[in-house]
Design a protein around this motif. Sequence first.
Motif, PDB file in Angstrom:
ATOM      1  N   ALA A 152     -10.580   3.370 -13.448  1.00  0.00           N
ATOM      2  CA  ALA A 152     -10.065   4.404 -13.961  1.00  0.00           C
ATOM      3  C   ALA A 152      -9.103   5.162 -13.382  1.00  0.00           C
ATOM      4  CB  ALA A 152     -11.337   5.396 -14.836  1.00  0.00           C
ATOM      5  N   LEU A 153      -9.466   5.484 -12.038  1.00  0.00           N
ATOM      6  CA  LEU A 153      -8.637   6.076 -11.048  1.00  0.00           C
ATOM      7  C   LEU A 153      -7.320   5.270 -10.562  1.00  0.00           C
ATOM      8  CD1 LEU A 153      -9.116   8.621  -8.996  1.00  0.00           C
ATOM      9  CD2 LEU A 153      -9.805   6.984  -7.365  1.00  0.00           C
ATOM     10  N   PHE A 154      -7.541   3.870 -10.841  1.00  0.00           N
ATOM     11  CA  PHE A 154      -6.597   3.047 -10.479  1.00  0.00           C
ATOM     12  C   PHE A 154      -5.570   2.989 -11.783  1.00  0.00           C
ATOM     13  CE2 PHE A 154      -5.248  -1.736  -9.578  1.00  0.00           C
ATOM     14  CZ  PHE A 154      -4.197  -1.262  -8.436  1.00  0.00           C
ATOM     15  N   ASP A 190      -1.798   9.630 -11.606  1.00  0.00           N
ATOM     16  CA  ASP A 190      -1.897  10.652 -10.847  1.00  0.00           C
ATOM     17  C   ASP A 190      -2.634  10.252  -9.502  1.00  0.00           C
ATOM     18  OD1 ASP A 190      -0.774  12.281 -12.364  1.00  0.00           O
ATOM     19  OD2 ASP A 190      -2.584  12.465 -13.607  1.00  0.00           O
ATOM     20  N   PRO A 191      -2.426  10.647  -8.292  1.00  0.00           N
ATOM     21  CA  PRO A 191      -3.093  10.552  -7.106  1.00  0.00           C
ATOM     22  C   PRO A 191      -4.407  10.876  -7.323  1.00  0.00           C
ATOM     23  CG  PRO A 191      -1.795  12.501  -6.606  1.00  0.00           C
ATOM     24  CD  PRO A 191      -1.315  11.892  -8.197  1.00  0.00           C
ATOM     25  N   GLY A 192      -5.519  10.257  -6.925  1.00  0.00           N
ATOM     26  CA  GLY A 192      -7.131  10.762  -6.835  1.00  0.00           C
ATOM     27  C   GLY A 192      -7.999  10.202  -5.813  1.00  0.00           C
ATOM     28  N   VAL A 193      -9.001  10.770  -5.955  1.00  0.00           N
ATOM     29  CA  VAL A 193      -9.801  10.399  -4.784  1.00  0.00           C
ATOM     30  C   VAL A 193     -11.291  10.394  -5.317  1.00  0.00           C
ATOM     31  CG1 VAL A 193     -11.256  11.170  -2.379  1.00  0.00           C
ATOM     32  CG2 VAL A 193      -8.640  11.603  -3.205  1.00  0.00           C
ATOM     33  N   LEU A 217     -15.712   5.082  -0.667  1.00  0.00           N
ATOM     34  CA  LEU A 217     -14.527   6.005  -0.997  1.00  0.00           C
ATOM     35  C   LEU A 217     -13.404   5.361  -1.566  1.00  0.00           C
ATOM     36  CD1 LEU A 217     -12.984   8.410  -0.121  1.00  0.00           C
ATOM     37  CD2 LEU A 217     -12.265   7.505   1.994  1.00  0.00           C
ATOM     38  N   ALA A 218     -12.825   5.818  -2.685  1.00  0.00           N
ATOM     39  CA  ALA A 218     -11.693   5.513  -3.239  1.00  0.00           C
ATOM     40  C   ALA A 218     -10.703   6.181  -3.342  1.00  0.00           C
ATOM     41  CB  ALA A 218     -11.885   4.691  -4.698  1.00  0.00           C
TER      42      ALA A 218
END
Length: 230
Positions: A20-22, A26-29, A81-82
Amino acid sequence: MTTELHRVRTAEEGLALEAALFASSDPGVLVWCPQTRGIVCPAALIRKQGCKVGVEFEGWPIIPRLTGGGAVPQGPGVLNLALSYSVENGETIDAAYASLTAILRGALSGLELELEAGKTPASFCDGRWNLSCRGKKIVGTAQRWKARPEGGFRVLAHALILVEGDVQKDAQVIATLHRSLGLPTVDPGTHETLRSLKGKEMPGMAEISERLYRASWKWLQNRRPALAAA
């Protein structure tokens, strides 16, 4: 995402959060830790005979992942960590790895460990951008890139941090899997955890997660505005 450590039930759930982050623009951690064990494998390895999604190997379920590399053990002692962000044409994979390892070193600097980037011979999922201490693998890294319709690329950078637990026992499962598939030898003794190196001085998982999260966002925010806001 928040600074809270995401304690997911399975590695599959953690990898879904990464997907989902990928997929976001938006940038995300994200920092996550699975509460049950599993062997996470890239698609290329899963396609090999004898390594199938949903089938257990030595009691460990096989779980697919987006990024490349090799098979790795996941479980309660592993922190993931992603980071996901957008880059323009001309950015390189090695530059992204160098940034990721710099983030990790910065976040873990308070532990006063000499973390060296490079291959760790006979480790699982060995690569040029491992982080090792005294010749033992502590961190593995991986990436996935995809082209954006508007130009440039979306990057997913991932780090697996061996924090605590019996990593030699877990690595033995990967060693057995490698033997069954005719893959390079894995030596369980080439791996170490932060807990075994630091003992009682070692912060808890939540504190390490917070350090990783803050260091990652600091790096993202210091990127050129056009990239950080992409």
